[in-house]
Each structure stands twice: as C-alpha cells, then as structure tokens.
Design an enzyme around this catalytic site. Structure first.
Site, PDB file in Angstrom:
ATOM      1  CB  THR A  28      16.137  -4.938  -5.932  1.00  0.00           C
ATOM      2  OG1 THR A  28      15.199  -4.223  -6.719  1.00  0.00           O
ATOM      3  CG2 THR A  28      17.333  -5.351  -6.784  1.00  0.00           C
ATOM      4  N   GLY A  71       3.987   3.015  -2.094  1.00  0.00           N
ATOM      5  CA  GLY A  71       5.042   3.051  -3.108  1.00  0.00           C
ATOM      6  C   GLY A  71       5.660   4.432  -3.142  1.00  0.00           C
ATOM      7  CB  SER A  72       4.968   7.411  -5.260  1.00  0.00           C
ATOM      8  OG  SER A  72       5.094   6.731  -6.484  1.00  0.00           O
ATOM      9  N   GLY A 109      20.924   5.868  -4.336  1.00  0.00           N
ATOM     10  CA  GLY A 109      20.260   4.923  -5.228  1.00  0.00           C
ATOM     11  C   GLY A 109      19.856   5.599  -6.546  1.00  0.00           C
ATOM     12  NE  ARG A 110      15.544   9.835  -6.291  1.00  0.00           N
ATOM     13  CZ  ARG A 110      15.472  10.186  -4.997  1.00  0.00           C
ATOM     14  NH1 ARG A 110      16.223  11.156  -4.505  1.00  0.00           N
ATOM     15  NH2 ARG A 110      14.662   9.546  -4.183  1.00  0.00           N
ATOM     16  CD  GLU A 152      16.375   3.515  -6.091  1.00  0.00           C
ATOM     17  OE1 GLU A 152      16.280   4.219  -5.070  1.00  0.00           O
ATOM     18  OE2 GLU A 152      16.511   2.284  -6.052  1.00  0.00           O
ATOM     19  N   GLY A 191       0.790  -1.231   0.000  1.00  0.00           N
ATOM     20  CA  GLY A 191       0.000   0.000   0.000  1.00  0.00           C
ATOM     21  C   GLY A 191       0.819   1.275   0.000  1.00  0.00           C
TER      22      GLY A 191
HETATM   23  C1  LIG Z   1      11.869  -3.806 -10.638  1.00  0.00           C
HETATM   24  C2  LIG Z   1      11.557  -3.078  -9.367  1.00  0.00           C
HETATM   25  C3  LIG Z   1      12.457  -3.125  -8.312  1.00  0.00           C
HETATM   26  C4  LIG Z   1      12.145  -2.507  -7.092  1.00  0.00           C
HETATM   27  N1  LIG Z   1      13.020  -2.608  -6.045  1.00  0.00           N
HETATM   28  C5  LIG Z   1      12.685  -2.078  -4.837  1.00  0.00           C
HETATM   29  C6  LIG Z   1      13.526  -2.252  -3.706  1.00  0.00           C
HETATM   30  O1  LIG Z   1      14.604  -2.851  -3.786  1.00  0.00           O
HETATM   31  N2  LIG Z   1      13.119  -1.739  -2.509  1.00  0.00           N
HETATM   32  C7  LIG Z   1      11.950  -1.061  -2.367  1.00  0.00           C
HETATM   33  O2  LIG Z   1      11.655  -0.617  -1.252  1.00  0.00           O
HETATM   34  N3  LIG Z   1      11.127  -0.867  -3.436  1.00  0.00           N
HETATM   35  C8  LIG Z   1      11.459  -1.357  -4.662  1.00  0.00           C
HETATM   36  N4  LIG Z   1      10.644  -1.183  -5.754  1.00  0.00           N
HETATM   37  C9  LIG Z   1       9.398  -0.455  -5.595  1.00  0.00           C
HETATM   38  C10 LIG Z   1       9.498   0.933  -6.183  1.00  0.00           C
HETATM   39  O3  LIG Z   1      10.228   1.767  -5.328  1.00  0.00           O
HETATM   40  C11 LIG Z   1       8.063   1.425  -6.393  1.00  0.00           C
HETATM   41  O4  LIG Z   1       7.578   0.707  -7.509  1.00  0.00           O
HETATM   42  C12 LIG Z   1       7.965   2.909  -6.632  1.00  0.00           C
HETATM   43  O5  LIG Z   1       8.228   3.593  -5.436  1.00  0.00           O
HETATM   44  C13 LIG Z   1       6.584   3.297  -7.146  1.00  0.00           C
HETATM   45  O6  LIG Z   1       5.613   2.793  -6.279  1.00  0.00           O
HETATM   46  P1  LIG Z   1       4.394   1.930  -6.867  1.00  0.00           P
HETATM   47  O7  LIG Z   1       4.934   0.923  -7.802  1.00  0.00           O
HETATM   48  O8  LIG Z   1       3.607   1.454  -5.709  1.00  0.00           O
HETATM   49  O9  LIG Z   1       3.553   2.947  -7.717  1.00  0.00           O
HETATM   50  P2  LIG Z   1       2.561   4.059  -7.159  1.00  0.00           P
HETATM   51  O10 LIG Z   1       3.238   4.928  -6.171  1.00  0.00           O
HETATM   52  O11 LIG Z   1       1.280   3.420  -6.769  1.00  0.00           O
HETATM   53  O12 LIG Z   1       2.340   4.905  -8.491  1.00  0.00           O
HETATM   54  C14 LIG Z   1       1.581   4.408  -9.584  1.00  0.00           C
HETATM   55  C15 LIG Z   1       1.636   5.466 -10.675  1.00  0.00           C
HETATM   56  O13 LIG Z   1       1.101   6.697 -10.195  1.00  0.00           O
HETATM   57  C16 LIG Z   1       2.068   7.729 -10.320  1.00  0.00           C
HETATM   58  N5  LIG Z   1       1.953   8.648  -9.175  1.00  0.00           N
HETATM   59  C17 LIG Z   1       2.055   8.362  -7.853  1.00  0.00           C
HETATM   60  N6  LIG Z   1       1.901   9.481  -7.127  1.00  0.00           N
HETATM   61  C18 LIG Z   1       1.693  10.489  -7.999  1.00  0.00           C
HETATM   62  C19 LIG Z   1       1.478  11.899  -7.877  1.00  0.00           C
HETATM   63  N7  LIG Z   1       1.496  12.501  -6.678  1.00  0.00           N
HETATM   64  N8  LIG Z   1       1.301  12.627  -9.001  1.00  0.00           N
HETATM   65  C20 LIG Z   1       1.345  12.043 -10.216  1.00  0.00           C
HETATM   66  N9  LIG Z   1       1.543  10.736 -10.416  1.00  0.00           N
HETATM   67  C21 LIG Z   1       1.725   9.964  -9.322  1.00  0.00           C
HETATM   68  C22 LIG Z   1       3.428   7.042 -10.360  1.00  0.00           C
HETATM   69  O14 LIG Z   1       4.395   7.819 -11.044  1.00  0.00           O
HETATM   70  C23 LIG Z   1       3.076   5.771 -11.132  1.00  0.00           C
HETATM   71  O15 LIG Z   1       3.091   6.052 -12.505  1.00  0.00           O
HETATM   72  C24 LIG Z   1      10.943  -1.782  -6.974  1.00  0.00           C
HETATM   73  C25 LIG Z   1      10.059  -1.699  -8.067  1.00  0.00           C
HETATM   74  C26 LIG Z   1      10.368  -2.338  -9.244  1.00  0.00           C
HETATM   75  C27 LIG Z   1       9.390  -2.244 -10.398  1.00  0.00           C
END
Ligand SMILES: Cc1cc2nc3c(=O)[nH]c(=O)nc-3n(C[C@H](O)[C@H](O)[C@H](O)COP(=O)(O)OP(=O)(O)OC[C@H]3O[C@@H](n4cnc5c(N)ncnc54)[C@H](O)[C@@H]3O)c2cc1C
Length: 389
Positions: A162, A135-136, A242-243, A364, A133
C-alpha cells in the site's frame, strides 16, 4: 441514538477531536473520494494536509514532533477518515505501522532521521511484508538479507504494498539465514525498483506497488531491533496497530454506507412512497444501523483493553476487525441494493464502498485467518464456552 453512550463513552477531549476529524474528512476527503478512486491515485496534497493536521504523527512521540494520540483517538481518526475514503485511511494505517515500529525499535539516528519528517507528512512510510508466495503465511517470506561490509544486501520481491508507488521509506522484512529481520529502506536505495500495481478491485487510490530488491545495499543502521526480531517483535505489534486501524476504518465505511443509504432511501420514490417506507428496505437499514453501533462498541472495547495492555486486547482487536470488516462488506452490498441501478454507476459512492469493503476482509489478517485465531483463543481460554470479555 448515541452508540458510544454508557460505559464506553468518549471523554470530552476525545469527542472534540472526533468532531475535528469529521470536519477534515467532510471538507478535504469525502468530496474527492470517487474522483481519486477513478484516477487510481491520491494527490500528494491530501498527504501534506494530513501531515499538517498532525494525523500522520498519530503514533509518533511528541519529542519527535508527533501528536502521540491516545489509542481511542487514533481509532476515532481512522473511523473519521474511513467515512470519507478507505484509500486515504489505508495510507494512514501503513504509515502509522511504520512510524510506530521505527519509534519503538529504531536506533537513535534512524528515529531522528525519519520520525520528525514522517510526523509532518514530508516523508511517508509503507509496510512491506507480503510476497508473491507469502501472504497469510508470512513466516514463509523468502526475501533475503546478507551481511556485506558494514551493512546488508537485500534480494527478493515484496507484493501488494500500500502506497508503495509514492512512499519515501519502506519497512521491509527479510531473512538473514533463517532469522526474519526488519529493515528501514529508503525509496532511493540503489537496487530497489518500484513497480506500480494498477486497477485493483478496491482501495484503488492507495497506489499499491511491487518492490523488487536486486542487490539492494542498506547500511547497518537500517536494521531494526536485532536479527530474528522481525516477525514476532516488530511485525506482530505493528500489525496489531494495523488491524485496529482497519477495524475502525471499517466502522467508518459502515457509517458511510448507512448515511448514503438513508439519504437515497428518503428521496427515491417507488410504488407511491419513498423506498425508506418499504419494510424490506427498512430491514436493510436497521441491520446496517445495528452493525455500525456494534462494530464501534467492539472497537472501543478493543481500544480500552489495549490502553491498559490487558491480556484480552489482542483477541478483542481480532474480533473488532472481523466483525467490522465482514459487517462493512454486507452493509456495502446492501447500499448498492438500496441504490438499485444508480448504485452501479462508476460515479456512485456505493459501488466504490462495496469494492473497498471486500479489501477490508483480506488485509491485516483475512476473514478466514481471523476465524481461526478467534476460535483458537476461545477454545484455549474458555473451556466452559465463555469467550474473552
Ligand atoms: C488492497 C491490498 C493492500 C495490501 N497492502 C499490503 C501492504 O501494505 N503490505 C503488505 O505486506 N501486504 C499488503 N497486502 C497483502 C495482504 O496482507 C495479503 O493479501 C493477505 O495477507 C492475504 O494474503 P494473500 O492475498 O496472499 O492470500 P492467501 O494467504 O494466499 O489466501 C488466499 C485465501 O485462502 C485463505 N486462507 C489462507 N490460509 C488459510 C487457512 N489456514 N485456513 C483457511 N483459509 C486460509 C485466505 O483467507 C484467503 O481467502 C495488501 C493486500 C491488498 C488486497
């Protein structure tokens, strides 16, 4: 043309290490990248080789056996590995983030316990912030840590981690009440279950996993920094590394796209000439060459600013990652285009690079989050329209 010429040129020692990194990639990584991608895993041997070469100690101080690379060398390492395989580069990224955080915030016994082995590649770290629940919006994590005797008990789920399938130690973010706090959690902790996530779109060999904490007990020494330091003081700077790592990795991916495209366009004949002589293909090649040069220069600029802790370093890293990752995705799509049907084969590097490039736009800080942060920064610092320099 040397894209790094001029004010942002490399020192002799940086050029020397870059050559060494590229040699390593050419022999140890690039020939196997498609095979690892199809298998959905990396052999431990490549991690051992990276440890032996000193690459996994990139951000670890020399006193703990690390190689303490300067920030530009660290970037060049990410570019070189990124040319060969984004899954390998991803492991370097997360391991470096974790080792940096332990070196900076770990108690002396935790540093002694983890860093020398992490530097040698005998122990690999993974970064566990994201949840189903959260991500971003990482501040929404719900994994909890409650004090229990001389330690803590963790409950919750981390997702998309990862190298989670094979890592030996996790940097885990959890809440003590409202305070987000970082913990160093060994893989064999009772109550921790690792569930592999297979068949991801890109970086398929990076061995992603879900981590389930169910009454998982860790000692008090596992807490990094102080309660409440987790997000801003620990995750923030670690994610900045990381970024930066992903930005340079995207430059490597761009470089690989250019090399693959040039090589194919120079040998594929259609309409009586090699396709490199068709102007519409030349346009794709020129866009790719320009993007890789510009992305590398943005990364170098970000590194130079970070080296001196310049206040514009944060924005410069966001810009470098935004430009390099979006550019890599366009370049990878064009690489498949140039290869035609051959680029769609499962054995083709072009299709792997396209899938890997999409991931760069998510991790990142997604493209949208970067757009928001960069525009906020520009609006805050440059009312007359000037951005950070
Ligand atoms: C291959 C891979 C490796 C990963 N490795 C790690 C790891 O090692 N450790 C870890 O902790 N996480 C990891 N992640 C998770 C990664 O950090 C998240 O995928 C990322 O933070 C985005 O979160 P989400 O996928 O839940 O997308 P969400 O945050 O749900 O976003 C979905 C979409 O909405 C957009 N969005 C979200 N908020 C806004 C806003 N305010 N305005 C406009 N658009 C918005 C996003 O840009 C995206 O396009 C990994 C992900 C992948 C795909």
């Amino acid at each position: 043309m040397n894209a790094t010429a001029g004010v942002l040129s490399l020192t002799d020692s940086q050029s020397k290490v870059l050559h060494e990194y590229r040699q390593f990639t050419a022999t140890e990584i690039a020939p196997f990248a498609n095979e690892w991608d199809r298998a959905g895993r990396l052999p431990r041997d490549i991690v051992v080789a990276m440890g032996r070469a000193g690459y996994l100690g990139a951000l670890i101080p020399v006193e703990y056996g690390g190689s303490a690379l300067d920030i530009i060398e660290f970037g060049l390492l990410n570019e070189a590995l990124g040319v060969g395989c984004s899954s390998v580069r991803s492991v370097l990224t997360v391991h470096s983030m974790v080792s940096y955080a332990i070196a900076r915030w770990g108690k002396p016994e935790e540093r002694e316990r983890w860093l020398p082995r992490m530097a040698r590649g005998e122990c690999v770290g993974a970064f566990a912030l994201s949840e189903p629940g959260a991500g971003s919006d990482a501040a929404r994590i719900t994994t909890s840590a409650r004090p229990d005797g001389d330690g803590y008990v963790l409950d919750g789920t981390k997702k998309w981690i990862t190298y989670g399938q094979a890592a030996d130690v996790f940097l885990v973010f959890a809440r003590i009440d409202e305070r987000i706090t970082a913990f160093v959690v060994p893989r064999d902790s009772p109550g921790l279950t690792v569930v592999p996530i297979a068949d991801m779109l890109g970086t398929r060999a990076s061995m992603i996993a879900e981590l389930r904490f169910d009454n998982c007990k860790v000692p008090g020494t596992a807490l990094l920094g102080r309660p409440g330091f987790g997000l801003v003081a620990i995750a923030g700077p670690a994610l900045e590394y990381g970024r930066y790592s992903v930005a340079w990795g995207a430059v490597g991916l761009l470089q690989a796209c250019l090399e693959e495209s040039l090589s194919y366009a120079r040998q594929r004949h259609q309409f009586g000439s090699v396709i490199a002589e068709h102007q519409l293909i030349q346009r794709l090649l020129s866009d790719m060459a320009t993007t890789v040069s510009a992305a590398r220069l943005l990364c170098l600029q970000a590194g130079r600013l970070k080296e001196t802790e310049h206040p514009d370093a944060v924005a410069a890293i966001w810009m470098a990652k935004y430009f390099a990752s979006t550019g890599a995705f366009r370049a990878a799509a064009d690489t498949v285009q140039i290869h035609g049907a051959s680029g769609c084969l499962p054995t083709s590097s072009a299709q792997r690079m396209l899938r890997d490039a999409k991931v760069m736009e998510l991790i990142e800080g997604s493209t949208q989050i970067q757009q928001i942060v960069i525009s906020e920064r520009v609006c805050a610092t440059a009312p007359d329209g000037e951005g950070p320099r």
